[in-house]
Design a protein around this motif. Structure first.
Motif, PDB file in Angstrom:
ATOM      1  N   THR A   1       0.822  -1.212   0.000  1.00 15.27           N
ATOM      2  CA  THR A   1       0.000   0.000   0.000  1.00 15.27           C
ATOM      3  C   THR A   1       0.859   1.266   0.000  1.00 15.27           C
ATOM      4  O   THR A   1       0.369   2.347  -0.300  1.00 15.27           O
ATOM      5  CB  THR A   1      -0.927  -0.008   1.236  1.00 15.27           C
ATOM      6  N   MET A   2       2.125   1.135   0.323  1.00 13.13           N
ATOM      7  CA  MET A   2       3.024   2.292   0.349  1.00 13.13           C
ATOM      8  C   MET A   2       3.375   2.741  -1.070  1.00 13.13           C
ATOM      9  O   MET A   2       3.272   1.970  -2.021  1.00 13.13           O
ATOM     10  CB  MET A   2       4.319   1.927   1.079  1.00 13.13           C
ATOM     11  N   PRO A   3       3.818   4.001  -1.225  1.00 13.04           N
ATOM     12  CA  PRO A   3       4.405   4.403  -2.508  1.00 13.04           C
ATOM     13  C   PRO A   3       5.527   3.424  -2.865  1.00 13.04           C
ATOM     14  O   PRO A   3       6.246   2.944  -1.981  1.00 13.04           O
ATOM     15  CB  PRO A   3       4.940   5.807  -2.227  1.00 13.04           C
ATOM     16  N   LYS A   4       5.659   3.104  -4.139  1.00 16.11           N
ATOM     17  CA  LYS A   4       6.540   2.003  -4.522  1.00 16.11           C
ATOM     18  C   LYS A   4       7.981   2.163  -4.041  1.00 16.11           C
ATOM     19  O   LYS A   4       8.604   1.190  -3.599  1.00 16.11           O
ATOM     20  CB  LYS A   4       6.499   1.787  -6.033  1.00 16.11           C
ATOM     21  N   ARG A   5       8.525   3.369  -4.061  1.00 14.89           N
ATOM     22  CA  ARG A   5       9.904   3.560  -3.605  1.00 14.89           C
ATOM     23  C   ARG A   5      10.038   3.284  -2.110  1.00 14.89           C
ATOM     24  O   ARG A   5      10.996   2.646  -1.666  1.00 14.89           O
ATOM     25  CB  ARG A   5      10.382   4.968  -3.934  1.00 14.89           C
ATOM     26  N   LEU A   6       9.076   3.795  -1.327  1.00 12.42           N
ATOM     27  CA  LEU A   6       9.121   3.571   0.110  1.00 12.42           C
ATOM     28  C   LEU A   6       8.922   2.092   0.422  1.00 12.42           C
ATOM     29  O   LEU A   6       9.610   1.517   1.280  1.00 12.42           O
ATOM     30  CB  LEU A   6       8.047   4.409   0.808  1.00 12.42           C
ATOM     31  N   GLY A   7       7.959   1.445  -0.262  1.00 11.87           N
ATOM     32  CA  GLY A   7       7.709   0.028  -0.045  1.00 11.87           C
ATOM     33  C   GLY A   7       8.926  -0.813  -0.359  1.00 11.87           C
ATOM     34  O   GLY A   7       9.281  -1.745   0.390  1.00 11.87           O
ATOM     35  N   LEU A   8       9.607  -0.521  -1.464  1.00 12.88           N
ATOM     36  CA  LEU A   8      10.827  -1.250  -1.822  1.00 12.88           C
ATOM     37  C   LEU A   8      11.928  -0.998  -0.806  1.00 12.88           C
ATOM     38  O   LEU A   8      12.704  -1.906  -0.463  1.00 12.88           O
ATOM     39  CB  LEU A   8      11.286  -0.838  -3.225  1.00 12.88           C
ATOM     40  N   TRP A   9      12.021   0.247  -0.305  1.00 13.66           N
ATOM     41  CA  TRP A   9      13.035   0.582   0.691  1.00 13.66           C
ATOM     42  C   TRP A   9      12.853  -0.267   1.944  1.00 13.66           C
ATOM     43  O   TRP A   9      13.819  -0.800   2.500  1.00 13.66           O
ATOM     44  CB  TRP A   9      12.946   2.065   1.025  1.00 13.66           C
ATOM     45  N   VAL A  10      11.607  -0.406   2.412  1.00 12.27           N
ATOM     46  CA  VAL A  10      11.325  -1.203   3.609  1.00 12.27           C
ATOM     47  C   VAL A  10      11.624  -2.679   3.344  1.00 12.27           C
ATOM     48  O   VAL A  10      12.237  -3.367   4.175  1.00 12.27           O
ATOM     49  CB  VAL A  10       9.868  -1.010   4.057  1.00 12.27           C
ATOM     50  N   GLU A  11      11.213  -3.182   2.196  1.00 16.25           N
ATOM     51  CA  GLU A  11      11.410  -4.605   1.886  1.00 16.25           C
ATOM     52  C   GLU A  11      12.893  -4.966   1.794  1.00 16.25           C
ATOM     53  O   GLU A  11      13.283  -6.094   2.121  1.00 16.25           O
ATOM     54  CB  GLU A  11      10.716  -4.958   0.579  1.00 16.25           C
TER      55      GLU A  11
ATOM     56  N   ARG B   1      -3.592   4.929  -5.706  1.00 12.34           N
ATOM     57  CA  ARG B   1      -3.306   3.511  -5.935  1.00 12.34           C
ATOM     58  C   ARG B   1      -2.281   3.279  -7.048  1.00 12.34           C
ATOM     59  O   ARG B   1      -1.436   2.387  -6.963  1.00 12.34           O
ATOM     60  CB  ARG B   1      -4.611   2.776  -6.246  1.00 12.34           C
ATOM     61  N   ARG B   2      -2.362   4.058  -8.107  1.00 12.03           N
ATOM     62  CA  ARG B   2      -1.466   3.830  -9.239  1.00 12.03           C
ATOM     63  C   ARG B   2       0.011   3.994  -8.878  1.00 12.03           C
ATOM     64  O   ARG B   2       0.891   3.522  -9.600  1.00 12.03           O
ATOM     65  CB  ARG B   2      -1.811   4.783 -10.388  1.00 12.03           C
ATOM     66  N   GLY B   3       0.283   4.688  -7.766  1.00 16.10           N
ATOM     67  CA  GLY B   3       1.662   4.891  -7.361  1.00 16.10           C
ATOM     68  C   GLY B   3       2.149   3.913  -6.313  1.00 16.10           C
ATOM     69  O   GLY B   3       3.283   4.036  -5.835  1.00 16.10           O
ATOM     70  N   THR B   4       1.332   2.920  -5.956  1.00 20.75           N
ATOM     71  CA  THR B   4       1.707   1.997  -4.893  1.00 20.75           C
ATOM     72  C   THR B   4       2.579   0.862  -5.418  1.00 20.75           C
ATOM     73  O   THR B   4       2.582   0.531  -6.608  1.00 20.75           O
ATOM     74  CB  THR B   4       0.468   1.395  -4.210  1.00 20.75           C
ATOM     75  N   LEU B   5       3.291   0.238  -4.496  1.00 20.06           N
ATOM     76  CA  LEU B   5       4.135  -0.903  -4.833  1.00 20.06           C
ATOM     77  C   LEU B   5       3.285  -2.070  -5.343  1.00 20.06           C
ATOM     78  O   LEU B   5       3.678  -2.755  -6.299  1.00 20.06           O
ATOM     79  CB  LEU B   5       4.936  -1.328  -3.596  1.00 20.06           C
ATOM     80  N   ARG B   6       2.147  -2.305  -4.730  1.00 21.98           N
ATOM     81  CA  ARG B   6       1.287  -3.413  -5.162  1.00 21.98           C
ATOM     82  C   ARG B   6       0.818  -3.210  -6.598  1.00 21.98           C
ATOM     83  O   ARG B   6       0.798  -4.153  -7.401  1.00 21.98           O
ATOM     84  CB  ARG B   6       0.078  -3.526  -4.217  1.00 21.98           C
ATOM     85  N   HIS B   7       0.456  -1.986  -6.947  1.00 16.25           N
ATOM     86  CA  HIS B   7      -0.016  -1.715  -8.305  1.00 16.25           C
ATOM     87  C   HIS B   7       1.102  -1.959  -9.317  1.00 16.25           C
ATOM     88  O   HIS B   7       0.860  -2.522 -10.395  1.00 16.25           O
ATOM     89  CB  HIS B   7      -0.518  -0.279  -8.411  1.00 16.25           C
ATOM     90  N   MET B   8       2.317  -1.564  -8.979  1.00 16.94           N
ATOM     91  CA  MET B   8       3.444  -1.787  -9.885  1.00 16.94           C
ATOM     92  C   MET B   8       3.641  -3.284 -10.120  1.00 16.94           C
ATOM     93  O   MET B   8       3.796  -3.725 -11.270  1.00 16.94           O
ATOM     94  CB  MET B   8       4.714  -1.188  -9.287  1.00 16.94           C
TER      95      MET B   8
END
Length: 515
Positions: A364-374, A414-421
């Motif tokens: 649900t996070m913005p894709k860059r932030l989500g990838l950073w956490v992962e 939503r279009r900017g989330t990690l899940r959407h990517m």
């Protein structure tokens, strides 16, 4: 069998008239039993009702058993407490599989029993838990009742009751009156309903509608695979943005694909917005161009039709935002309130069980932030320990409703989330694989499109679906040059849908490896 039953033949001097009601919780089985007993007593008969609660895989199931005899000089008869197999005159089943259970129990016999059953379905847990279509075949039950019962009255009494603002007990009472198995006039049945004092008018409407239906057409034809048919297509969808999409759909695609395309446009507009639905038409349009170039017209554009269905399914994935949106909709609260019978002076609270994982939070996070956490296992684990817990949430309380409503409001991002990517990447890889097969093996390409059926839900369910999808798709190279490749791919998908653990799929993949 359409044999006419004379009520007088049921009245043997020392033999009570026996009726069994097979009902599930919330269907008014107790009300129906009370009506039948009240009817008999009002006509000078003696009657007794007992109930035997049980457990069904849908909800609590109860057998209500009634015996009745004309009063004889004040002498009280001794009635049985339980139905005896082979000795029941009338069985009333509130759902089709309940009718089947009554046959299996031996309560329905060809020499004696009149079976009155509703043909609608309330699916059992065993039917719903299957990854694929686990619905039991209703034609088996219908076929069994043709031989098991002396006479059968069967139609969708639940829908008929709902249309008249009542519950199924009223429509079953009407079917019982129409069956002419009780020696009481229709007016006595109606007087019994009036004597109840609650919901009289809707109950009478449902009663009379069912009575007329049973007299005019006692049986429904029940299909094993009900199909929703689109006999006519609307010229517009009732909204300017949607209307433009509908006109585009009609101009760019073959008519055979219109019903699924319309459903996809509506689904994706509800999921995101009209622009997202337009992206859907763009993607299916490219696939249709390939289909047309490879002679898809000869196959009735099967590739395009299935793409219209499953591209929409893939684009409307279940994420945390979608779940929050669905749980806070007013239509959902209204539906649940209607199902449980909430009164005007009562409050409704729904308790949901939620168990979010850190994977869903990152998605649900913005894709860059989500990838950073992962990419930072210690940070991910620290957060997961605080988030990955089961919670019981009351969505009607202010705190939880506002929280979920705010989460649903993230749809615009939503279009900017990690899940959407990731969903987009997976979807494109799948469609590219299917399109590459079109020139070589059209049928296999269609089945590869259909494989998207394996991916559904969220959290663990979504992960298991993706795993099965990947395993089934691993067989594409081995099947791509086989004429029967499409048939084998379909078998693999069906095997994947048989069980949650994938045991059947393991065996099917081993078989394909030996081809």
């Amino acid at each position: 069998m359409n044999e006419t039953v004379n009520p007088k033949t049921l009245l043997v001097s020392d033999k009570p008239l026996a009726l069994a009601i097979m009902a599930m919780g919330g269907q008014g089985g107790g009300v129906l039993a009370d009506w039948i007993v009240g009817l008999a007593e009002a006509q000078g008969w003696m009657a007794q009702s007992t109930s035997v609660p049980g457990v069904a895989q849908r909800t609590g199931a109860t057998i209500y058993y009634i015996e009745m005899l004309p009063a004889r000089g004040g002498v009280s008869p001794i009635f049985s407490l339980m139905p005896t197999p082979g000795d029941v005159d009338v069985v009333l089943a509130s759902e089709l599989m309940e009718a089947g259970r009554s046959v299996l129990r031996g309560l329905v016999t060809p020499d004696k029993t009149v079976l009155i059953a509703s043909t609608h379905r309330s699916f059992a847990v065993g039917e719903k838990e299957k990854p694929g279509d686990g619905i039991g075949d209703p034609t088996v039950v219908v076929g069994a009742t043709d031989f098991a019962a002396k006479r059968t009255i069967a139609f969708d009494m639940d829908t008929l009751a709902a249309k008249n603002g009542s519950v199924i007990s009223a429509s079953m009472f009407g079917a019982l009156a129409a069956a002419d198995v009780l020696p009481f006039p229709k007016e006595a049945f109606e007087a019994t309903i009036r004597g109840g004092g609650k919901g009289v008018e809707p109950s009478l409407k449902a009663f009379n509608a069912s009575y007329d239906r049973a007299k005019a057409k006692p049986r429904d034809e029940v299909s094993a695979t009900p199909i929703k048919r689109f006999d006519t297509m609307p010229e517009t969808a009732g909204h300017p943005a949607l209307d433009r999409l509908v006109h585009r759909m009609r101009a760019e695609f073959p008519e055979v694909a219109w019903p699924l395309l319309l459903a996809g446009v509506k689904k994706l507009t509800d999921f995101q917005d009209p622009a997202y639905a337009s992206e859907y038409l763009d993607r299916v349009g490219k696939l249709h161009a390939l289909d047309r170039a490879e002679g898809g017209a000869e196959k009735d554009y099967a590739f395009t039709v299935q793409a219209a269905k499953y591209v929409a399914v893939a684009m409307a994935y279940d994420d945390v935002i979608r779940v929050a949106d669905l749980k806070t909709r007013g239509s959902r609260f209204n539906r649940v309130a209607k199902e449980v019978g909430v009164k005007a002076d009562q409050l409704l609270y729904m308790t949901e069980y939620m168990h979010p994982r850190m994977d869903e939070v990152c998605g649900t996070m913005p894709k860059r932030l989500g990838l950073w956490v992962e990419k930072r296992p210690k940070v991910f684990a620290w957060l997961d320990r605080r988030i990955n817990k089961g919670r019981r949430v009351q969505t009607a309380t202010l705190f939880w409703f506002v929280g979920l409503y705010a989460m649903a409001g993230l749809r615009r991002f939503r279009r900017g989330t990690l899940r959407h990517m990731r969903e987009g990447e997976h979807r494109e890889a799948w469609l590219v694989a299917a399109a590459a097969l079109l020139p070589r093996n059209y049928d296999l390409a269609v089945e590869v499109i259909n494989n998207r059926r394996l991916v559904k839900g969220y959290s663990d369910t979504h992960a298991r679906g993706l795993s099965k999808f990947d395993r089934v798709m691993s067989a594409v190279p081995a099947l791509s040059e086989r004429e029967d490749g499409g048939a084998w791919m379909k078998r693999l998908r069906q095997a994947a849908l048989l069980d949650e653990s994938g045991i059947a799929l393991d065996g099917a993949l081993k078989t394909v490896a030996t081809l």
